[in-house]
Design a protein around this motif. Structure first.
Motif, mmCIF file in Angstrom:
data_model
loop_
_atom_site.group_PDB
_atom_site.id
_atom_site.type_symbol
_atom_site.label_atom_id
_atom_site.label_comp_id
_atom_site.label_asym_id
_atom_site.label_seq_id
_atom_site.Cartn_x
_atom_site.Cartn_y
_atom_site.Cartn_z
ATOM 1 N N ASP A 1 0.825 -1.199 0.000
ATOM 2 C CA ASP A 1 0.000 0.000 0.000
ATOM 3 C C ASP A 1 0.866 1.259 0.000
ATOM 4 O OD1 ASP A 1 -2.747 1.245 0.367
ATOM 5 O OD2 ASP A 1 -1.689 2.046 2.115
ATOM 6 N N ARG A 2 1.982 1.234 0.736
ATOM 7 C CA ARG A 2 2.884 2.382 0.767
ATOM 8 C C ARG A 2 3.534 2.592 -0.600
ATOM 9 N NH1 ARG A 2 5.348 0.992 4.864
ATOM 10 N NH2 ARG A 2 7.189 -0.010 3.946
ATOM 11 N N LEU A 3 3.943 1.502 -1.248
ATOM 12 C CA LEU A 3 4.536 1.626 -2.577
ATOM 13 C C LEU A 3 3.519 2.136 -3.590
ATOM 14 C CD1 LEU A 3 6.810 -1.544 -2.871
ATOM 15 C CD2 LEU A 3 7.496 0.821 -2.508
ATOM 16 N N GLU A 4 2.289 1.678 -3.465
ATOM 17 C CA GLU A 4 1.266 2.144 -4.395
ATOM 18 C C GLU A 4 1.000 3.641 -4.199
ATOM 19 O OE1 GLU A 4 -1.156 2.200 -7.502
ATOM 20 O OE2 GLU A 4 0.135 0.541 -6.875
ATOM 21 N N SER A 5 0.972 4.077 -2.936
ATOM 22 C CA SER A 5 0.815 5.510 -2.674
ATOM 23 C C SER A 5 1.993 6.300 -3.245
ATOM 24 C CB SER A 5 0.695 5.769 -1.171
ATOM 25 O OG SER A 5 -0.430 5.098 -0.624
ATOM 26 N N LEU A 6 3.195 5.713 -3.122
ATOM 27 C CA LEU A 6 4.383 6.362 -3.660
ATOM 28 C C LEU A 6 4.298 6.469 -5.178
ATOM 29 C CD1 LEU A 6 7.132 7.541 -2.895
ATOM 30 C CD2 LEU A 6 8.107 5.253 -3.116
ATOM 31 N N ARG A 7 3.870 5.405 -5.827
ATOM 32 C CA ARG A 7 3.735 5.445 -7.288
ATOM 33 C C ARG A 7 2.689 6.466 -7.718
ATOM 34 N NH1 ARG A 7 3.640 -0.363 -6.365
ATOM 35 N NH2 ARG A 7 5.711 -1.251 -6.829
ATOM 36 N N ARG A 8 1.630 6.576 -6.947
ATOM 37 C CA ARG A 8 0.588 7.537 -7.281
ATOM 38 C C ARG A 8 1.113 8.977 -7.177
ATOM 39 N NH1 ARG A 8 -2.850 5.442 -4.382
ATOM 40 N NH2 ARG A 8 -2.570 6.672 -2.465
ATOM 41 N N GLU A 9 1.912 9.262 -6.150
ATOM 42 C CA GLU A 9 2.478 10.603 -6.014
ATOM 43 C C GLU A 9 3.457 10.906 -7.142
ATOM 44 O OE1 GLU A 9 1.770 13.011 -4.012
ATOM 45 O OE2 GLU A 9 0.235 11.866 -2.942
ATOM 46 N N LEU A 10 4.252 9.909 -7.535
ATOM 47 C CA LEU A 10 5.199 10.116 -8.634
ATOM 48 C C LEU A 10 4.473 10.390 -9.944
ATOM 49 C CD1 LEU A 10 7.868 7.372 -7.816
ATOM 50 C CD2 LEU A 10 8.128 9.846 -7.595
ATOM 51 N N ARG A 11 3.374 9.667 -10.187
ATOM 52 C CA ARG A 11 2.614 9.905 -11.414
ATOM 53 C C ARG A 11 1.979 11.293 -11.412
ATOM 54 N NH1 ARG A 11 0.908 4.455 -10.559
ATOM 55 N NH2 ARG A 11 -1.017 5.223 -9.581
ATOM 56 N N THR A 12 1.583 11.757 -10.219
ATOM 57 C CA THR A 12 0.951 13.070 -10.143
ATOM 58 C C THR A 12 1.964 14.194 -10.344
ATOM 59 O OG1 THR A 12 -0.714 12.195 -8.612
ATOM 60 C CG2 THR A 12 -0.439 14.588 -8.683
ATOM 61 N N GLU A 13 3.130 14.084 -9.673
ATOM 62 C CA GLU A 13 4.118 15.148 -9.730
ATOM 63 C C GLU A 13 4.957 15.109 -10.996
ATOM 64 O OE1 GLU A 13 4.283 17.622 -7.706
ATOM 65 O OE2 GLU A 13 2.670 16.840 -6.449
ATOM 66 N N LEU A 14 5.165 13.931 -11.561
ATOM 67 C CA LEU A 14 6.007 13.783 -12.756
ATOM 68 C C LEU A 14 5.227 13.066 -13.843
ATOM 69 C CD1 LEU A 14 9.263 12.670 -10.902
ATOM 70 C CD2 LEU A 14 8.675 14.987 -11.641
ATOM 71 N N PRO A 15 4.219 13.696 -14.418
ATOM 72 C CA PRO A 15 3.398 13.019 -15.429
ATOM 73 C C PRO A 15 4.191 12.789 -16.711
ATOM 74 C CG PRO A 15 2.824 15.348 -15.285
ATOM 75 C CD PRO A 15 3.784 15.076 -14.170
ATOM 76 N N GLY A 16 3.864 11.665 -17.370
ATOM 77 C CA GLY A 16 4.502 11.357 -18.640
ATOM 78 C C GLY A 16 5.910 10.831 -18.545
ATOM 79 N N GLN A 17 6.407 10.563 -17.337
ATOM 80 C CA GLN A 17 7.768 10.060 -17.165
ATOM 81 C C GLN A 17 7.695 8.657 -16.562
ATOM 82 O OE1 GLN A 17 10.641 12.980 -15.654
ATOM 83 N NE2 GLN A 17 8.989 14.499 -15.584
ATOM 84 N N THR A 18 8.394 7.732 -17.182
ATOM 85 C CA THR A 18 8.331 6.322 -16.781
ATOM 86 C C THR A 18 9.188 6.106 -15.543
ATOM 87 O OG1 THR A 18 10.159 5.818 -18.298
ATOM 88 C CG2 THR A 18 7.913 5.576 -19.139
ATOM 89 N N LEU A 19 8.528 5.794 -14.425
ATOM 90 C CA LEU A 19 9.219 5.555 -13.165
ATOM 91 C C LEU A 19 8.729 4.247 -12.568
ATOM 92 C CD1 LEU A 19 9.067 9.133 -11.577
ATOM 93 C CD2 LEU A 19 11.026 8.054 -12.658
ATOM 94 N N ARG A 20 9.660 3.464 -12.047
ATOM 95 C CA ARG A 20 9.337 2.189 -11.390
ATOM 96 C C ARG A 20 9.940 2.207 -9.985
ATOM 97 N NH1 ARG A 20 11.446 0.886 -16.203
ATOM 98 N NH2 ARG A 20 13.308 -0.005 -15.241
ATOM 99 N N VAL A 21 9.123 1.749 -9.017
ATOM 100 C CA VAL A 21 9.541 1.755 -7.619
ATOM 101 C C VAL A 21 9.384 0.358 -7.057
ATOM 102 C CG1 VAL A 21 9.209 2.780 -5.342
ATOM 103 C CG2 VAL A 21 8.788 4.141 -7.387
ATOM 104 N N THR A 22 10.426 -0.167 -6.442
ATOM 105 C CA THR A 22 10.384 -1.448 -5.738
ATOM 106 C C THR A 22 11.031 -1.261 -4.373
ATOM 107 O OG1 THR A 22 12.482 -2.138 -6.758
ATOM 108 C CG2 THR A 22 10.426 -2.810 -7.858
ATOM 109 N N SER A 23 10.681 -2.180 -3.467
ATOM 110 C CA SER A 23 11.208 -2.098 -2.104
ATOM 111 C C SER A 23 11.718 -3.468 -1.677
ATOM 112 C CB SER A 23 10.121 -1.613 -1.141
ATOM 113 O OG SER A 23 10.600 -1.594 0.192
ATOM 114 N N GLU A 24 12.850 -3.453 -0.991
ATOM 115 C CA GLU A 24 13.436 -4.706 -0.499
ATOM 116 C C GLU A 24 14.372 -4.393 0.652
ATOM 117 O OE1 GLU A 24 16.096 -8.507 -2.116
ATOM 118 O OE2 GLU A 24 15.312 -7.029 -3.515
#
Length: 533
Positions: free
Chosen positions: A127-150
Motif C-alpha cells: 500500500d505504501r509503494l502504491e501511494s508512492l507510485r501515485r504521487e510520482l505519477r501526479t508530480e512527474l506526469p509522462g515520465q516512466t518511473l518504477r519503484v520497488t522495495s526490499e
C-alpha cells in the motif's frame, strides 16, 4: 422360495453387524480438538520452556496453553500487545516491526517464554509503494518511473527528463525509506551561446582662450626688469655686466620661453613686450564596439589595447639601495561580462565595459621614468533583458567652464591702460558619453557555410608551403568520428559531466586583472634581473 432367500438374508445380516461394530468403536474414541494457531510442546511440571512466535504488524496470533494462565507480560508494548481471551488462550497482536519477549505464568509454577518477532506487513508495504507510485505519477506526469522495495531500501528506476525531475523523484521516494537512485536522465541540449554587443560612444570638445601682456626692459630708463602677471610664461631677463680691464661689457638678455607669444622689441628704447593671444579648439571622438561570445553562465572577456610599464619602488632596507620593480597596466578597449539565462527566458548580465588611453599630459616623472596617467571610461553594472533588446547602461553629459583672471595691483585698475597689466584665460569642456549593450542568443555557423572575413586592400605574399595549415580530416586519417551521444544517461554521469572545468591558465603578462603581469626587478642602477610572476 425359502431356499433362494436364505443365503441373501444371511449375507445382509453380516454386513449390518460389521457396520454397527465400527460405529460403536468410533463413538468410544475422544473427539479431535481444532489445531491451535501456535501449538506448544507439552512441558514437564515445574519446567520453563522457550518458544518462537512470528507475527506480522497489524495481525494477531492465538497461543494455546496446557495449564490455566495466571499472568502474562510483554517486554515492549510498542512492538506487540498480549491479551488473555480465555483461561488457556492468549491473543498476541503485532503493532510495529521489531523484536520483543512474551512471558506466561501458569498454574503450578510453570512459565513459558516466547521470542516474538514482528515483521512488516506485506499489505502495508504494498500500500505504501502504491501511494508512492501515485504521487510520482501526479508530480512527474509522462515520465516512466518504477519503484520497488526490499529490505528497507527503495529502488527508483526509469527515465526522467531532467535533473530537477530526478531530485523531486528522490525526495518523494525518500518518504518510504532509504532511496537507491538508479534513474536515467534525458541528455539535455547544449547550453545557449550568448553574443554581447557593446557600443561605447564618447565625444569630447574643448575650447580655450588666452590673452595677456608681459612688458620687459633691457635698459630703458637705466632699468632692467619685467612687468608680468605670471599667468603666462614671461620672458626671462638677465642683467648685463660692466666692462672691466680684462672683460668686455655684456648687454642684458631676454629669453622667451614660449614661441607662441607675439614679441615686440624696440632697440632704441631697450623696451619690449610679449603678447599671449591664443585660442584652441579640440575634438575627441571615440566609438568602440567590442563583441564577445560566451556560454550561458560562463565569463567572457575581451581586450584590444596593450600594457604599459610603470616603476614601483620597493621598501629600502638599512644599507641597501632602493629596489625598483617594473609592473604592467592594461589599457585599451576591455570588456568582461557573465550572461545567465533565467527561467523567465530573459538574460541577466553582469557587465563591465571599459575604454582607457594613455594620458601623458597628466603623467609624472619618477627617477627618470615617465609614467603617464590613464584616461578611463568604465561602467560596471548588472541588468536583465530579453534576447535582442538593448539597454543604455551608462550615460554622461559633463559641461565645465574655467576662467582665470590676473592683474597687477593698481596698474591693472587704470582705465584703458590697465588692460596692458591684465591677463585672462578661459577654458570650456564638454563631454558626452553613452554605453549601450545588446545580448543575443546565437547559433554556430553551419559546417561548410562561409564565415565572416575582412577585406584586405593589399595582397599578401603567397604561401611558401602551399599546403593547408590544418590537421587532415577523417577522410585522410581514417579515424571514425565519435559516436553521437546517447539519448539518456545515468544521473550520476550527467552530474559529473556538468562539473566546472579546470580554469584556463594564461600567461601572467596577459593577466585579465591587469594589475599583476610580468615584472622586472632592478637593484641599484646597473644590474637587473627579470622574473615572471
Amino acid at each position: 422360495m425359502r431356499t433362494k432367500i436364505g443365503p441373501f438374508v444371511a449375507i445382509s445380516f453380516a454386513l449390518l453387524l460389521t457396520i454397527s461394530v465400527e460405529s460403536a468403536s468410533a463413538a468410544q474414541a475422544p473427539a479431535a480438538s481444532p489445531q491451535p494457531a501456535a501449538s506448544q510442546p507439552a512441558a514437564n511440571p515445574g519446567q520453563d520452556t522457550t518458544n518462537d512466535l512470528v507475527v506480522a504488524a497489524g495481525k494477531a496470533v492465538l497461543v494455546d496453553c496446557a495449564q490455566p494462565i495466571e499472568r502474562i507480560a510483554v517486554g515492549s508494548v510498542d512492538v506487540a500487545e498480549a491479551t488473555a481471551v480465555s483461561p488457556t488462550e492468549i491473543m498476541l497482536n503485532g503493532k510495529t516491526p521489531g523484536e520483543t519477549s512474551l512471558i506466561v505464568w501458569q498454574q503450578g509454577g510453570e512459565r513459558q517464554f516466547f521470542n516474538v518477532l514482528v515483521h512488516a506487513s506485506s499489505f502495508a508495504a504494498d500500500d505504501r509503494l502504491e501511494s508512492l507510485r501515485r504521487e510520482l505519477r501526479t508530480e512527474l506526469p509522462g515520465q516512466t518511473l518504477r519503484v520497488t522495495s526490499e529490505n528497507g531500501l527503495v529502488f527508483l528506476r526509469g527515465t526522467v527528463k531532467d535533473l530537477t525531475s530526478s531530485e523531486r523523484a528522490v525526495q518523494i521516494a525518500s518518504t518510504a525509506g532509504k532511496v537507491v537512485n538508479l534513474l536515467y536522465v534525458d541528455v539535455p541540449p547544449a547550453e545557449p551561446q550568448i553574443l554581447l554587443k557593446v557600443r561605447f560612444a564618447s565625444y569630447d570638445r574643448t575650447l580655450a582662450k588666452q590673452l595677456g601682456l608681459n612688458l620687459y626692459s633691457l635698459g630703458a630708463a637705466n632699468t632692467v626688469g619685467s612687468v608680468t602677471t605670471q599667468q603666462f610664461s614671461p620672458p626671462t631677463v638677465t642683467s648685463g655686466t660692466q666692462a672691466t680691464a680684462s672683460t668686455a661689457a655684456t648687454p642684458a638678455i631676454a629669453t622667451l620661453s614660449s614661441l607662441l607669444n607675439i614679441a615686440v622689441f624696440r632697440p632704441d628704447l631697450n623696451l619690449g613686450a610679449t603678447l599671449q593671444a591664443l585660442e584652441t579648439n579640440g575634438v575627441l571622438e571615440v566609438l568602440a564596439e567590442p563583441n564577445v561570445l560566451t556560454q550561458n553562465g560562463k565569463e567572457g572577456s575581451f581586450l584590444a589595447g596593450g600594457q604599459y610599464p610603470y616603476p614601483v619602488v620597493q621598501g629600502v632596507g638599512v644599507g641597501s639601495a632602493a629596489a625598483i620593480t617594473i609592473q604592467f597596466q592594461q589599457f585599451g578597449v576591455r570588456l568582461n561580462f557573465i550572461p545567465t539565462v533565467t527561467p523567465r527566458g530573459t538574460i541577466r548580465l553582469q557587465v563591465a565595459p571599459e575604454v582607457s588611453s594613455l594620458d601623458f599630459a597628466n603623467g609624472i616623472t619618477i627617477s627618470g621614468f615617465i609614467v603617464p596617467g590613464i584616461d578611463v571610461r568604465r561602467v560596471k553594472t548588472e541588468v536583465e533583458l530579453r534576447d535582442g533588446q538593448s539597454f543604455a547602461i551608462g550615460g554622461l553629459l559633463d559641461n565645465r567652464s574655467t576662467k582665470n583672471f590676473s592683474k597687477i595691483p593698481y596698474l591693472g585698475d587704470v582705465p584703458i591702460l590697465g588692460k596692458f597689466f591684465q591677463s585672462i584665460s578661459t577654458s570650456r569642456l564638454n563631454t558626452e558619453l553613452i554605453v549601450i549593450v545588446t545580448p543575443e542568443i546565437v547559433a554556430p555557423v553551419p559546417a561548410g557555410a562561409p564565415v565572416p572575413a575582412l577585406k584586405y586592400p593589399d595582397k599578401f605574399l603567397p604561401s611558401n608551403s602551399g599546403i593547408p595549415m590544418t590537421t587532415p580530416g577523417a577522410d585522410v586519417s581514417g579515424v571514425k568520428p565519435p559516436a553521437p551521444s546517447p539519448p539518456t544517461m545515468p544521473v550520476e554521469k550527467l552530474i559529473d559531466s556538468m562539473k566546472p572545468e579546470q580554469p584556463l591558465v594564461i600567461d601572467s603578462g596577459m593577466s585579465p586583472a591587469g594589475s599583476g603581469g610580468g615584472s622586472t626587478s632592478t637593484q641599484g642602477a646597473s644590474t637587473g634581473t627579470a622574473t615572471t610572476q
